[in-house]
Design a protein around this motif. Structure first.
Motif, mmCIF file in Angstrom:
data_model
loop_
_atom_site.group_PDB
_atom_site.id
_atom_site.type_symbol
_atom_site.label_atom_id
_atom_site.label_comp_id
_atom_site.label_asym_id
_atom_site.label_seq_id
_atom_site.Cartn_x
_atom_site.Cartn_y
_atom_site.Cartn_z
ATOM 1 N N VAL A 271 37.111 35.608 -8.057
ATOM 2 C CA VAL A 271 36.845 37.040 -8.188
ATOM 3 C C VAL A 271 35.346 37.262 -8.360
ATOM 4 O O VAL A 271 34.738 36.699 -9.265
ATOM 5 C CB VAL A 271 37.612 37.642 -9.388
ATOM 6 C CG1 VAL A 271 37.283 39.116 -9.557
ATOM 7 C CG2 VAL A 271 39.113 37.444 -9.226
ATOM 8 N N GLY B 67 34.221 40.686 -7.868
ATOM 9 C CA GLY B 67 34.113 42.133 -8.027
ATOM 10 C C GLY B 67 34.159 42.908 -6.720
ATOM 11 O O GLY B 67 34.173 44.131 -6.732
ATOM 12 N N SER C 242 37.886 40.499 -3.225
ATOM 13 C CA SER C 242 38.501 39.760 -4.331
ATOM 14 C C SER C 242 39.660 40.548 -4.946
ATOM 15 O O SER C 242 40.622 39.960 -5.431
ATOM 16 C CB SER C 242 37.463 39.348 -5.380
ATOM 17 O OG SER C 242 36.848 40.450 -6.005
ATOM 18 N N VAL C 243 39.591 41.876 -4.906
ATOM 19 C CA VAL C 243 40.726 42.697 -5.340
ATOM 20 C C VAL C 243 41.911 42.420 -4.411
ATOM 21 O O VAL C 243 43.046 42.237 -4.861
ATOM 22 C CB VAL C 243 40.353 44.199 -5.345
ATOM 23 C CG1 VAL C 243 41.586 45.072 -5.552
ATOM 24 C CG2 VAL C 243 39.306 44.483 -6.412
ATOM 25 N N ALA D 184 38.074 44.235 -11.477
ATOM 26 C CA ALA D 184 38.808 43.809 -10.287
ATOM 27 C C ALA D 184 40.306 43.678 -10.583
ATOM 28 O O ALA D 184 41.142 44.108 -9.778
ATOM 29 C CB ALA D 184 38.254 42.486 -9.767
#
Length: 163
Positions: free
Chosen positions: A16, A18, A22-23, A73
């Motif tokens: 992750v 941000g 990555s979400v 995130a």
């Protein structure tokens, strides 16, 4: 906090940073839980800037900034709460090296793709490419960040289903 899985426990590591990618990777990992995981380890890596200048904040707590980006995130990925166990961890170091190290105890690594290709990709390098090359478990790189980060459903076949 226990980070090494207990015997028989399947952990999906999600890198992750941000970004929307990555979400999307977090959402994709959650959809894969029935097939590959018992928990998700959402992992953010941080390091001090390699270059400093008048616009580089030298006094910032980069670990705290990475932790806030990680929290944001996870919240963006699961606004009504995670559908599974999500462990949040922040580690100091190069993202590539940390993800490869973490892959030793994982059932899978899931990463987003920021889509840096061509000449920029050659100049900047690629965390996902390096992890794919050197990880000790399967790696899934998500390319549908715009759709997944927007909350689109992910169809995952059940084990044993005919294709």
């Amino acid at each position: 906090m226990e980070t090494t899985p207990t015997p028989g426990q399947r952990v999906i590591i999600v890198g992750v940073d941000g970004s929307c990618s990555s979400v999307a990777a977090l959402r994709l990992a959650a959809s894969l839980m029935p097939l590959a995981g018992d928990r998700i380890d959402a992992l953010a890596a941080w390091q001090h800037p390699l270059v400093s200048g008048p616009y580089t904040p030298l006094e910032d707590d980069y670990e705290e900034l990475a932790g806030r980006a990680l929290d944001r995130a996870v919240t963006d990925a699961f606004p009504t709460g995670a559908p599974c166990v999500v462990t949040r961890r922040v580690r100091h170091g190069l993202a590539t090296e940390i993800l490869i190290e973490e892959s030793r105890h994982a059932s899978m690594v899931v990463l987003g793709s920021r889509g840096r290709g061509g000449f920029n990709g050659l100049l900047l390098g690629s965390v996902s490419s390096a992890v794919v090359e050197r990880a000790e478990c399967p790696v899934l790189v998500s390319h549908g960040a715009a759709q997944l980060a927007g909350g689109a459903a992910i169809a995952v076949p059940t084990v044993g289903a005919s294709m």
